[in-house]
Design an enzyme around this catalytic site. Structure first.
Site, mmCIF file in Angstrom:
data_model
loop_
_atom_site.group_PDB
_atom_site.id
_atom_site.type_symbol
_atom_site.label_atom_id
_atom_site.label_comp_id
_atom_site.label_asym_id
_atom_site.label_seq_id
_atom_site.Cartn_x
_atom_site.Cartn_y
_atom_site.Cartn_z
ATOM 1 N N GLU A 51 0.837 -1.199 0.000
ATOM 2 C CA GLU A 51 0.000 0.000 0.000
ATOM 3 C C GLU A 51 0.875 1.254 0.000
ATOM 4 O O GLU A 51 1.673 1.455 0.914
ATOM 5 C CB GLU A 51 -0.922 -0.020 1.217
ATOM 6 C CG GLU A 51 -1.860 -1.223 1.234
ATOM 7 C CD GLU A 51 -2.429 -1.524 2.601
ATOM 8 O OE1 GLU A 51 -2.318 -0.659 3.500
ATOM 9 O OE2 GLU A 51 -2.990 -2.622 2.792
ATOM 10 N N GLU A 82 -4.479 -6.845 3.025
ATOM 11 C CA GLU A 82 -3.265 -7.540 3.432
ATOM 12 C C GLU A 82 -3.288 -9.019 3.036
ATOM 13 O O GLU A 82 -2.262 -9.582 2.647
ATOM 14 C CB GLU A 82 -3.063 -7.396 4.938
ATOM 15 C CG GLU A 82 -2.578 -6.023 5.384
ATOM 16 C CD GLU A 82 -3.649 -4.950 5.264
ATOM 17 O OE1 GLU A 82 -3.298 -3.766 5.125
ATOM 18 O OE2 GLU A 82 -4.844 -5.308 5.316
ATOM 19 N N ASP A 107 0.502 -4.109 12.929
ATOM 20 C CA ASP A 107 -0.868 -4.298 13.414
ATOM 21 C C ASP A 107 -1.820 -4.731 12.300
ATOM 22 O O ASP A 107 -2.884 -5.302 12.574
ATOM 23 C CB ASP A 107 -1.392 -2.992 14.012
ATOM 24 C CG ASP A 107 -0.406 -2.343 14.965
ATOM 25 O OD1 ASP A 107 0.712 -2.031 14.521
ATOM 26 O OD2 ASP A 107 -0.757 -2.125 16.137
ATOM 27 N N TYR A 108 -1.462 -4.450 11.056
ATOM 28 C CA TYR A 108 -2.337 -4.768 9.926
ATOM 29 C C TYR A 108 -2.077 -6.158 9.344
ATOM 30 O O TYR A 108 -2.726 -6.558 8.380
ATOM 31 C CB TYR A 108 -2.132 -3.755 8.795
ATOM 32 C CG TYR A 108 -2.412 -2.320 9.138
ATOM 33 C CD1 TYR A 108 -3.092 -1.957 10.297
ATOM 34 C CD2 TYR A 108 -1.977 -1.300 8.294
ATOM 35 C CE1 TYR A 108 -3.323 -0.630 10.600
ATOM 36 C CE2 TYR A 108 -2.223 0.035 8.589
ATOM 37 C CZ TYR A 108 -2.894 0.365 9.748
ATOM 38 O OH TYR A 108 -3.131 1.682 10.040
ATOM 39 N N HIS A 151 -1.384 0.890 15.668
ATOM 40 C CA HIS A 151 -0.167 1.231 14.942
ATOM 41 C C HIS A 151 1.086 1.001 15.783
ATOM 42 O O HIS A 151 2.139 1.558 15.490
ATOM 43 C CB HIS A 151 -0.189 2.698 14.497
ATOM 44 C CG HIS A 151 -1.305 3.051 13.579
ATOM 45 N ND1 HIS A 151 -2.582 3.305 14.028
ATOM 46 C CD2 HIS A 151 -1.345 3.181 12.237
ATOM 47 C CE1 HIS A 151 -3.368 3.586 13.005
ATOM 48 N NE2 HIS A 151 -2.647 3.518 11.903
#
Length: 359
Positions: A51, A82, A107-108, A151
């Site tokens: 991204e 993701e 975190d993603y 984050h």
């Protein structure tokens, strides 16, 4: 004995390095960018995806300039998915490419767990070696930027539990470039976590903020050309006799500062890679010092420190002069407003040192 204030001293390129390569002062972001640049120039199969990694150059600018240099077919933006990013990367790896996908924040990464665990980690085994997944998943991790609960997480323990995945966490620009090159060249999937708290500089003088830029720090000297640091080889950044301190990422610098402030004759080991783990270096150090303190930012329960503690107990029990101690993050959701209290810092680490040296 190494200078604790420097944490990591000037290092010499190794393992196939271009000895004629000139050295430049880089922060960790620049070193990571340089690693991808070097590998894309050497291997047309290396592609960067994620991204905003293209024109924008990534949220932390780690991929800045790469799309302009190598084109949109080798450095390209992806949708915000993701699972899709890693799924495509696994397919690319099986096809023969070496994708380097970026997950904007650690975190993603959770939506991609199934692709990483069920596909990437098992591909070489389930195909009897016919296919591999030579993918390197880069992601900033940990706190330090007041990014809040979504984050700032440190999920490295999840990946060390998954057989077939390697987990790498650098602590300096020099290590970041050398380890990233080694990861990209490796034929197995690697999670490459980048501690964003030290993206731009080390934490000397004050544990809670960068007091100087990497450009003034010995560890900021990075060869501009190709070199790599073998995965699975720890770095003894400070030799000592009283206690062994095991850490990685940002915590290496925090430990070094605590030792400088307290004067404890500690041996500090930067693990560099959690899987594969350099247990031989750890074992030799603990058998010498008789004491072991483990420091990491992630939560305590089932954190990687628990595995380290078990290994030390199993291998060094008869040499231990005190129980193995851990200083970690707390078992709570990430506390945005209390971020700096959450981190292992001088007070808690100092208390642990006093306890382990008193026993």
């Amino acid at each position: 004995m190494a200078d604790t204030q420097s944490a990591v001293s000037e290092q010499v390129p190794q393992d196939g390095a271009d000895q004629a390569s000139e050295t430049a002062r880089m922060n960790m972001i620049q070193a990571i960018n340089s690693a991808m640049d070097v590998m894309m120039a050497r291997d047309a199969g290396v592609v960067v995806m994620g991204e905003d990694v293209g024109y924008f150059g990534g949220v932390f600018r780690a991929t800045a300039g790469l799309q302009k240099k190598y084109g949109k077919t080798r450095v390209f933006d992806t949708p915000i998915t993701e699972c899709g990013i890693i799924g495509v990367a696994v397919g690319m790896g099986a096809y023969g490419l070496r994708p380097v996908p970026e997950i904007q924040f650690a975190d993603y990464i959770y939506p991609a767990l199934d692709q990483l665990v069920s596909e990437a980690a098992r591909l070489r085994y389930r195909s009897s070696g016919e296919f591999t997944a030579p993918i390197t998943v880069r992601s900033p991790f940990g706190g330090g930027i007041f990014g809040g609960q979504t984050h700032s997480q440190s999920p490295e323990g999840l990946f060390t539990h998954m057989s077939g995945i390697k987990t790498v966490i650098p602590s300096t620009p020099y290590d970041a470039k050398g380890l990233l090159i080694a990861a990209i060249e490796d034929n197995d999937p690697t999670i490459f976590f980048e501690p964003k708290r030290i993206y731009n500089g080390p934490f000397n003088g004050h544990w809670d903020r960068p007091a100087e830029n990497w450009s003034k720090h010995p560890a900021g000297a990075v060869p501009e050309g190709y070199y790599k640091i073998p995965l699975g080889k720890a770095n003894v950044v400070r030799e000592g006799q009283a206690v062994t301190m095991l850490a990685y990422g940002t915590m290496v610098h925090v430990c070094a500062q605590v030792v400088a402030d307290t004067g404890v004759d500690a041996e500090i080991i930067d693990l560099r890679t959690l899987v594969p783990l350099d247990i031989e270096t750890i074992e030799a150090s603990v058998k010498k010092t008789g004491r072991c303190l483990i420091v990491h930012e992630a939560t305590r329960t089932a954190g990687f420190g628990a595995e380290l503690s078990a290994l030390v107990q199993e291998r060094c029990f008869y040499h231990l002069e005190a129980p193995v101690e851990r200083v970690t993050g707390f078992d709570t959701p990430y506390p945005h407003s209390l971020e700096w209290a959450y981190f292992p810092g001088p007070v808690r680490i100092g208390q642990a040192l006093k306890k382990i040296l008193k026993d």
